[in-house]
Scaffold this active site. Structure first.
Site, mmCIF file in Angstrom:
data_model
loop_
_atom_site.group_PDB
_atom_site.id
_atom_site.type_symbol
_atom_site.label_atom_id
_atom_site.label_comp_id
_atom_site.label_asym_id
_atom_site.label_seq_id
_atom_site.Cartn_x
_atom_site.Cartn_y
_atom_site.Cartn_z
ATOM 1 N N GLU A 59 0.990 1.743 -2.410
ATOM 2 C CA GLU A 59 0.844 2.955 -3.220
ATOM 3 C C GLU A 59 2.239 3.530 -3.456
ATOM 4 O OE1 GLU A 59 -1.263 6.139 -1.222
ATOM 5 O OE2 GLU A 59 -1.484 7.306 -3.065
ATOM 6 N N HIS A 105 3.332 7.450 4.055
ATOM 7 C CA HIS A 105 2.292 7.272 5.078
ATOM 8 C C HIS A 105 1.822 5.829 5.105
ATOM 9 C CE1 HIS A 105 -0.185 8.184 1.430
ATOM 10 N NE2 HIS A 105 -1.010 7.293 1.942
ATOM 11 N N HIS A 123 -3.478 0.537 3.336
ATOM 12 C CA HIS A 123 -2.358 0.541 2.383
ATOM 13 C C HIS A 123 -1.146 1.234 2.968
ATOM 14 C CE1 HIS A 123 -4.230 4.485 1.145
ATOM 15 N NE2 HIS A 123 -2.965 4.845 1.012
#
Lengths: 148, 148
Positions: A130, A7, A79
């Site tokens: 991430e 994502h 992010h």
């Protein structure tokens, strides 16, 4: 090592308004709002078919996105999350290569309940990266994670 | 309206160094460097399987990412690109809903040679949104585009 882009996350000052814009103006597949008090955010997921956009609004005191929104009051890209098959192996390789893992350097349970790590934005061109461990089948890496 | 996330674009001050980090530290599938002088950027595409990350470095005078890198010297997430089946229909719907299209409001040929539009970041929570027309088969929308 890194696989699918799981994502991208966008921090927004008004989640309901942002979700309405993606749904009504962009015609996106917008999910329901979900409060995740243990992560300090309320989220809405947008399904693009191949990946997801995660709209994030701060929730409660000490939200991890509060400082970002204080600097970027209109919101912005916060992010990007890539999937890895073995997060401990990924962490070991990154640290050996000189990259910095945020926090105490060990994986934590992320918003999907899976182990995640965040890498220092200064090591990746100003981008907060991430890594999330994703496995279709339990294997050695999951066992190692659950024993941490 | 919007379909797949086609790519996210990251502006970087040193493309070779950024590509090496993604390849060597993150173990990503990193492509070859390509100069696109007509777009004022040099690009490296990273294939994540489900989508792409586009690393961008300014090329020549008046690069469209020069101002962004002047503000964000370490680099950062620059834009996100969604695919649409009919870019003129998308533009009409967005304008009717009050969103602003950058430039003169008409689609231009993007880095892939397909028609693209950029939406004003102030209308989408500080995020620069690109729309790219993608069709598996020629249809009416392509005919409309080629006649512009």
């Amino acid at each position: 090592m890194i696989g699918r882009l799981n994502h991208i996350a966008i921090a927004v000052p008004d989640l309901a308004a942002a979700a309405a814009k993606y749904r009504d103006l962009l015609g996106a597949q917008v999910g329901q709002q979900r409060a995740l008090p243990e992560h300090g955010v309320t989220v809405v997921f947008i399904n693009t078919g191949n990946t997801k956009v995660e709209l994030l609004e701060p929730l409660g005191e000490g939200s991890p996105i509060a400082a970002f929104l204080a600097k970027n009051s209109a919101g912005g890209m916060h992010h990007v999350c890539f999937e890895v098959p073995d997060i401990l192996a990924a962490a070991a390789k990154l640290v050996a290569g000189g990259a910095r893992i945020l926090g105490d350097g060990t994986p934590k349970a992320g918003a999907h309940g899976l182990p995640v790590l965040f890498l220092h934005p200064k090591d990746f061109d100003g981008v907060l990266v991430e890594l999330e461990q994703r496995l279709s089948q339990p294997n050695a890496a999951v066992v190692r994670w659950t024993r941490l």
